[in-house]
Scaffold this active site. Structure first.
Site, PDB file in Angstrom:
ATOM      1  N   VAL A 183       7.295  -8.832   7.719  1.00  0.00           N
ATOM      2  CA  VAL A 183       7.883  -8.521   9.030  1.00  0.00           C
ATOM      3  C   VAL A 183       6.913  -8.954  10.128  1.00  0.00           C
ATOM      4  O   VAL A 183       5.703  -8.744  10.018  1.00  0.00           O
ATOM      5  CB  VAL A 183       8.184  -7.002   9.143  1.00  0.00           C
ATOM      6  CG1 VAL A 183       8.644  -6.645  10.539  1.00  0.00           C
ATOM      7  CG2 VAL A 183       9.210  -6.585   8.098  1.00  0.00           C
ATOM      8  N   THR A 198       3.164 -12.406  10.259  1.00  0.00           N
ATOM      9  CA  THR A 198       3.806 -11.282   9.579  1.00  0.00           C
ATOM     10  C   THR A 198       2.787 -10.351   8.939  1.00  0.00           C
ATOM     11  O   THR A 198       1.635 -10.716   8.718  1.00  0.00           O
ATOM     12  CB  THR A 198       4.771 -11.776   8.485  1.00  0.00           C
ATOM     13  OG1 THR A 198       4.029 -12.439   7.466  1.00  0.00           O
ATOM     14  CG2 THR A 198       5.814 -12.711   9.061  1.00  0.00           C
ATOM     15  N   ASP A 199       3.268  -9.144   8.600  1.00  0.00           N
ATOM     16  CA  ASP A 199       2.434  -8.199   7.865  1.00  0.00           C
ATOM     17  C   ASP A 199       2.705  -8.366   6.365  1.00  0.00           C
ATOM     18  O   ASP A 199       3.403  -9.289   5.946  1.00  0.00           O
ATOM     19  CB  ASP A 199       2.687  -6.767   8.338  1.00  0.00           C
ATOM     20  CG  ASP A 199       4.131  -6.315   8.163  1.00  0.00           C
ATOM     21  OD1 ASP A 199       4.864  -6.914   7.342  1.00  0.00           O
ATOM     22  OD2 ASP A 199       4.527  -5.345   8.831  1.00  0.00           O
ATOM     23  N   GLN A 200       2.187  -7.467   5.539  1.00  0.00           N
ATOM     24  CA  GLN A 200       2.347  -7.591   4.091  1.00  0.00           C
ATOM     25  C   GLN A 200       3.803  -7.469   3.639  1.00  0.00           C
ATOM     26  O   GLN A 200       4.144  -7.899   2.548  1.00  0.00           O
ATOM     27  CB  GLN A 200       1.508  -6.540   3.377  1.00  0.00           C
ATOM     28  CG  GLN A 200       0.037  -6.869   3.384  1.00  0.00           C
ATOM     29  CD  GLN A 200      -0.761  -5.873   2.574  1.00  0.00           C
ATOM     30  OE1 GLN A 200      -0.557  -4.671   2.703  1.00  0.00           O
ATOM     31  NE2 GLN A 200      -1.660  -6.376   1.753  1.00  0.00           N
TER      32      GLN A 200
END
Length: 124
Positions: free
Chosen positions: A27, A22-24
């Site tokens: 997601v 995931t990103d920050q």
């Protein structure tokens, strides 16, 4: 002309979203779906009685992805339980096409769908 495969077998593979995917914002980063496509494809091939490793090592087959199309419909998030559905769409000679759907198990929402074309060959 592509031969349409008569068998409509659907392979299903479970995946739980890991934090590293995931990103920050929590997601899933888009390229991870291609990795999950591979997970689904390997499981479908196994269910058909075939084995990638044996084909590559013992039979000298090589495999290359030559085309991929992905449509993202909704985000997957950290810790989501997913199912990757994989179908063999068509095969002709050395060209094989697969179709994919990634769904969230909890609510059945379609998150992503795609198609992938592979080229198989025997090393001499």
């Amino acid at each position: 002309m592509i031969e349409v495969v008569a068998e409509k077998r659907v392979g299903k593979a479970g995946v739980r979203v890991r934090y590293a995917e995931t990103d920050q914002m929590g997601v899933v980063y888009h390229s991870n779906y291609l990795i999950w496509f591979e997970v689904g494809r390997v499981e479908l091939i196994r269910s058909m009685g075939l084995d990638y490793k044996r084909m590559e090592v013992e039979e000298g087959c090589g495999i290359a992805v030559v085309d991929v199309h992905v449509r993202y419909r909704a985000p997957a998030r950290y810790d989501d339980d997913l199912v990757v559905e994989t179908r063999l769409l068509a095969a002709r000679g050395a060209v094989i096409k697969f179709g994919y759907r990634v769904l969230r198990v909890e609510d059945g929402v379609l998150l992503c769908e795609g198609r992938l074309c592979m080229w198989w060959w025997v090393r001499i």
